[in-house]
Design an enzyme around this catalytic site. Sequence first.
Site, PDB file in Angstrom:
ATOM      1  N   ARG A  17       5.629 -16.218  80.907  1.00 29.98           N
ATOM      2  CA  ARG A  17       4.901 -16.492  82.155  1.00 29.98           C
ATOM      3  C   ARG A  17       5.000 -17.960  82.550  1.00 29.98           C
ATOM      4  NH1 ARG A  17      -0.693 -14.038  79.995  1.00 29.98           N
ATOM      5  NH2 ARG A  17       0.254 -14.824  78.075  1.00 29.98           N
ATOM      6  N   LYS A  77      -0.375 -20.566  78.023  1.00 30.66           N
ATOM      7  CA  LYS A  77      -0.830 -20.516  76.630  1.00 30.66           C
ATOM      8  C   LYS A  77      -1.126 -21.923  76.100  1.00 30.66           C
ATOM      9  CE  LYS A  77      -1.190 -17.260  74.521  1.00 30.66           C
ATOM     10  NZ  LYS A  77      -2.399 -16.389  74.403  1.00 30.66           N
ATOM     11  N   TYR A  96      -5.212 -20.969  78.805  1.00 27.10           N
ATOM     12  CA  TYR A  96      -5.818 -20.117  77.788  1.00 27.10           C
ATOM     13  C   TYR A  96      -5.656 -20.853  76.463  1.00 27.10           C
ATOM     14  CZ  TYR A  96      -5.548 -16.393  81.286  1.00 27.10           C
ATOM     15  OH  TYR A  96      -5.692 -15.643  82.431  1.00 27.10           O
ATOM     16  N   HIS A  98      -8.038 -20.271  73.310  1.00 29.62           N
ATOM     17  CA  HIS A  98      -8.410 -19.487  72.125  1.00 29.62           C
ATOM     18  C   HIS A  98      -8.617 -20.389  70.909  1.00 29.62           C
ATOM     19  CE1 HIS A  98      -7.573 -15.946  74.492  1.00 29.62           C
ATOM     20  NE2 HIS A  98      -6.352 -16.368  74.733  1.00 29.62           N
ATOM     21  N   GLU A 120      -9.981 -18.693  79.485  1.00 32.98           N
ATOM     22  CA  GLU A 120     -10.665 -17.465  79.077  1.00 32.98           C
ATOM     23  C   GLU A 120     -12.184 -17.625  79.055  1.00 32.98           C
ATOM     24  OE1 GLU A 120      -9.863 -19.601  75.161  1.00 32.98           O
ATOM     25  OE2 GLU A 120      -8.857 -19.344  77.102  1.00 32.98           O
ATOM     26  N   ASP A 200     -18.370   1.993  73.459  1.00 34.96           N
ATOM     27  CA  ASP A 200     -18.903   0.675  73.801  1.00 34.96           C
ATOM     28  C   ASP A 200     -20.379   0.638  73.397  1.00 34.96           C
ATOM     29  OD1 ASP A 200     -17.793  -1.642  76.029  1.00 34.96           O
ATOM     30  OD2 ASP A 200     -19.920  -1.663  75.552  1.00 34.96           O
ATOM     31  N   SER A 222     -21.007   3.052  70.732  1.00 35.28           N
ATOM     32  CA  SER A 222     -20.220   2.559  69.604  1.00 35.28           C
ATOM     33  C   SER A 222     -21.097   2.109  68.436  1.00 35.28           C
ATOM     34  CB  SER A 222     -19.343   1.391  70.070  1.00 35.28           C
ATOM     35  OG  SER A 222     -18.547   0.921  69.013  1.00 35.28           O
ATOM     36  N   VAL A 241     -12.281  -5.493  72.134  1.00 33.16           N
ATOM     37  CA  VAL A 241     -13.639  -6.035  72.073  1.00 33.16           C
ATOM     38  C   VAL A 241     -13.564  -7.523  71.745  1.00 33.16           C
ATOM     39  CG1 VAL A 241     -15.886  -5.925  70.941  1.00 33.16           C
ATOM     40  CG2 VAL A 241     -14.568  -3.821  71.316  1.00 33.16           C
ATOM     41  N   LEU A 242     -14.134  -8.348  72.603  1.00 31.50           N
ATOM     42  CA  LEU A 242     -14.112  -9.779  72.345  1.00 31.50           C
ATOM     43  C   LEU A 242     -15.466 -10.401  72.633  1.00 31.50           C
ATOM     44  CD1 LEU A 242     -14.054 -11.519  75.226  1.00 31.50           C
ATOM     45  CD2 LEU A 242     -11.716 -10.699  75.295  1.00 31.50           C
ATOM     46  N   ILE A 269      -5.610  -5.432  71.430  1.00 33.56           N
ATOM     47  CA  ILE A 269      -5.542  -6.370  72.548  1.00 33.56           C
ATOM     48  C   ILE A 269      -6.299  -7.655  72.238  1.00 33.56           C
ATOM     49  CG2 ILE A 269      -6.158  -6.702  74.984  1.00 33.56           C
ATOM     50  CD1 ILE A 269      -5.740  -3.765  75.453  1.00 33.56           C
ATOM     51  N   ASP A 272      -5.461 -12.111  70.163  1.00 33.29           N
ATOM     52  CA  ASP A 272      -5.417 -13.536  70.470  1.00 33.29           C
ATOM     53  C   ASP A 272      -6.717 -14.247  70.108  1.00 33.29           C
ATOM     54  OD1 ASP A 272      -6.906 -12.418  72.489  1.00 33.29           O
ATOM     55  OD2 ASP A 272      -5.645 -13.126  74.128  1.00 33.29           O
ATOM     56  N   ARG A 282      -1.202 -10.038  60.601  1.00 32.49           N
ATOM     57  CA  ARG A 282      -0.154 -10.891  61.158  1.00 32.49           C
ATOM     58  C   ARG A 282      -0.080 -10.675  62.666  1.00 32.49           C
ATOM     59  NH1 ARG A 282       4.265  -7.061  58.284  1.00 32.49           N
ATOM     60  NH2 ARG A 282       2.379  -6.637  57.077  1.00 32.49           N
ATOM     61  N   VAL A 301       0.558  -8.040  69.407  1.00 30.66           N
ATOM     62  CA  VAL A 301       1.185  -9.010  70.311  1.00 30.66           C
ATOM     63  C   VAL A 301       0.086  -9.756  71.071  1.00 30.66           C
ATOM     64  CG1 VAL A 301       2.698  -9.309  72.305  1.00 30.66           C
ATOM     65  CG2 VAL A 301       3.267  -7.611  70.560  1.00 30.66           C
ATOM     66  N   GLU A 326     -10.273 -27.475  93.612  1.00 41.19           N
ATOM     67  CA  GLU A 326     -11.481 -28.277  93.406  1.00 41.19           C
ATOM     68  C   GLU A 326     -11.199 -29.492  92.532  1.00 41.19           C
ATOM     69  OE1 GLU A 326     -15.502 -27.219  93.196  1.00 41.19           O
ATOM     70  OE2 GLU A 326     -15.078 -25.066  93.283  1.00 41.19           O
TER      71      GLU A 326
END
Length: 378
Positions: A17, A77, A96, A98, A120, A200, A222, A241-242, A269, A272, A282, A301, A326
């Site tokens: 990207r 990234k 992003y 992380h 994020e 959830d 959940s 879930v984050l 997902i 990251d 891994r 990934v 801004e």
Amino acid sequence: MKTNFGILKELKEGETRVALTPDSVGMLTQEGLSVAIESGAGSLSGFDDIQYEKAGAKVVQSAQEIWEKSSVIVKVKEPQKSEFKYFREDLVIFSYLHLAVEEELAKELLKKKVCAIAAEAVETQWGELPLLRPMSEVAGRMSIQLGARFLEKQNGGRGLLLGGVPGVAPAKVVILGGGVAGSNAAQAALGMGADVSVLDVNSKRLSNLDMFFGGQIKTYYSNYSTIASHVQEADLLITAVLIPSARAPKLVSAQMVKSMKKGSAIIDIAIDQGGNVETIDRVTTLDNPIFEKYGVLHCAVPNIPSYVPKTSSYAYSYAILPFLKELGEKGTFVALKENEALCAGVSTFRGAVTNEALAQSVGCEHTEISLLIGFKVK
């Protein structure tokens, strides 16, 4: 004279990207703001240097020049170790990040007193994450495309067609997390004819999903028991879930994975941010996305949207554009004072950790940003 914004080639492995598309650059330069971009930065997303020049950007051959002459570095990234040498006290990095799982980067940002804005973590007063949303939408939908491929026999899967055919049951897709990524995964899976279940802890969210999909998906509260039973039944498990700016919670144990059918697949997902699955030890890549453990395919990934970089770059670029305007028009200090969503995204500022969840994750003291900018953000 400093350039307002600098755009670089992404150095993280497999990242395709680009932070700003040519049309977004044009919208900045039309406002009198300056943009410099490293030559070739947009090539993997389908944008060439000529397009950026026509949009008013200065195309630069040297990454070092971009770093040294830009007030705000805009990335997709997080910076890589080879880029740490360019950090300085008057620099803003907007990307992003992380940082909860990038402690070395966090320490370097603190040491050099960089203003690091984590895309994020940018959050509105209504709890929306406007910069995480578009990539979560892409990742959610892409997870189902990937999962459909992984279930094919030649890829080591169970040999299932996600939607089945008349007289043959569809594959069971189980999604942990009914947020943006999870709901988009559910939409894509349902569109392909799969048997879809979403888990959830937010009952209101489950109710909204039930209404949105007209009762076509199954929703479950959940907890350990419901997760264990649905993981065992899943042909394709999507975990999404984050906790913003913190490590993702481990929700799927090794024992649960061992109970899954041979040839089933997991796509995490949330990888990251450290991931939701205990057996994922891994990170995988776009070129080699899966590994097998206990007979189950694991996909970890961290940049799934890079499979579709043109779509993803447009989505990210359009989302970040108002915040860049801004920053460019008001300057960092005033923009942070006046825009609480942007201010919420600041992870490090003047050598302090300003995000409470991040401070807890990396074991550092938290400093309220209002104490540093002299203004109470409401």
